[in-house]
Design an enzyme around this catalytic site. Structure first.
Site, short mmCIF file in Angstrom:
data_model
loop_
_atom_site.label_atom_id
_atom_site.label_comp_id
_atom_site.label_asym_id
_atom_site.label_seq_id
_atom_site.Cartn_x
_atom_site.Cartn_y
_atom_site.Cartn_z
N GLU A 172 6.14 -12.12 13.82
CA GLU A 172 5.66 -11.97 12.52
C GLU A 172 6.38 -12.59 11.55
O GLU A 172 5.95 -13.32 10.50
CB GLU A 172 5.50 -10.53 12.34
CG GLU A 172 4.03 -9.84 13.06
CD GLU A 172 4.00 -8.56 12.44
OE1 GLU A 172 4.18 -8.35 11.35
OE2 GLU A 172 3.22 -7.76 13.30
N SER A 175 7.80 -4.34 12.57
CA SER A 175 7.17 -5.21 13.66
C SER A 175 7.54 -6.45 13.79
O SER A 175 7.34 -7.37 12.87
CB SER A 175 5.70 -4.87 13.64
OG SER A 175 5.38 -3.46 13.62
N ARG A 224 -2.82 -10.68 10.33
CA ARG A 224 -1.40 -11.07 10.14
C ARG A 224 -1.52 -12.66 9.68
O ARG A 224 -0.47 -13.22 9.92
CB ARG A 224 -0.44 -10.49 11.24
CG ARG A 224 -0.53 -9.14 11.58
CD ARG A 224 0.03 -8.11 10.40
NE ARG A 224 0.12 -6.83 10.69
CZ ARG A 224 -1.18 -6.05 10.84
NH1 ARG A 224 -2.22 -6.66 10.16
NH2 ARG A 224 -1.00 -4.76 11.20
#
Length: 340
Positions: free
Chosen positions: A336, A240, A167
């Site tokens: 995130e 998420s 990520r």
């Protein structure tokens, strides 16, 4: 070339959390020419910028009074000359990611099925190095074109130059420097399914599918995601909200001794990835509501706007989640989304 700036633009429809905010100035970018014109305007070029794609990885906590919002809308999906081992597809940064995956499966150009139904634009995919069900974008990536605000020029960056990680990418470490215009994907030929993820294998077995086609895998991933994750059109969210934390072998062993049901996955080099959703649920926060913000009932990794929540309310909930997980497990959760 005159810039077609828009003023006082509501951003609520342009972020999947559905948070109300306003952009005092917004420029729709449909090609590198728009950014070249921006570079030629000294006053505008000097303003702080927010590059906005599908708004699916973003939490706005205020109006953007001083920022110039660059809404990336570069269109187009074009098949390039294939190599001996890959189909090559160039896609504009403004294209919708899930629509692209769906289109390529229908055109017999598979390879992205595991990444189906991830919300957002194609230009945002490399920033996050999106991943799901055993596959990351980096594994299907060849290069991208971007505008480099430091050089004030269009550049092409290959796989190694993008510094992809979990990520993570170059674009997270140099925020504001690049606006991605298009990306070229390399889809392996012949195609083989990416398997080994428990949820995917279970769903295939339940459907009696022993030898999945690309369409089978696409349908399975879509079904799993729809069961687990809320539709942003129904309840505001950014998918998420936290990364799965990565810890040392010793830390994982210590946690497993105290919490035998700990969900973790071994990584190369002896480290472990912990399931952030499990940590949040075990901290007692699954389904929690704080004002108009909440932790999703079906998946604790997802924070949601239950209706009319401000970005500040969602951020306060995120900080509470981080604090309680750190207190109980000694593990830090990293968000995130980009938080403005």
């Amino acid at each position: 070339m005159a810039l077609a700036l828009e003023h006082d633009v509501p951003l609520q429809p342009l972020n999947t959390f559905g948070v109300a905010a306003c952009a005092r100035a917004l420029l729709r970018v449909r090609s590198a020419h728009d950014l070249a014109a921006l570079a030629a305007d000294a006053a505008l070029a000097a303003r702080p910028r927010l590059v906005l794609g599908g708004g699916s990885n973003l939490l706005l906590t205020r109006d953007l009074d001083e920022m110039l919002v660059l809404r990336i809308e570069v269109p187009g999906v074009q098949e390039m000359a294939p190599s001996a081992t890959h189909w090559r597809i160039e896609v504009g940064a403004g294209e919708n990611w899930h629509a692209l995956v769906q289109q390529l499966v229908a055109r017999d150009r598979p390879g992205l099925e595991n990444l189906a139904l991830i919300p957002g634009s194609c230009g945002a995919a490399p920033v996050q190095n999106i991943g799901a069900y055993g596959l990351e974008l980096a594994e299907r990536f060849e290069s991208l074109r971007a505008w480099d605000f430091q050089r004030q020029a269009e550049v092409t960056l290959g796989l190694a130059e993008c510094h992809f990680g979990y990520r993570d990418s170059l674009f997270k470490h140099e925020p504001g420097r690049y606006a991605i215009l298009s990306m070229t994907l390399a889809l392996p030929r012949p195609w083989t399914p990416v398997m080994g993820y428990a949820d995917v294998e279970h769903e295939l077995r339940s459907r009696g599918v022993a030898r999945p086609t690309p369409r089978d895998l696409f349908d399975v991933v879509v079904a799993i995601r729809r069961r687990k994750l809320p539709d942003p059109a129904v309840i505001g969210n950014a998918g998420s909200f936290f990364k799965n934390p990565i810890v040392s072998r010793d830390k994982q062993a210590e946690l497993a001794r105290h919490f035998p049901s700990l969900v973790s996955y071994p990584l190369p080099g002896g480290r472990y990835k912990l399931a952030a959703g499990w940590l949040i649920e075990a901290a007692g926060l699954k389904g929690a509501t704080r004002g108009r913000a909440g932790v999703y009932e079906r998946q604790a990794l997802v924070l949601v706007n239950r209706g009319g929540a401000t970005g500040a309310e969602i951020l306060a909930l995120a900080r509470e989640v981080q604090a309680k997980v750190a207190e109980k497990f000694g593990v830090e959760l990293d968000p995130e989304p980009v938080i403005v």
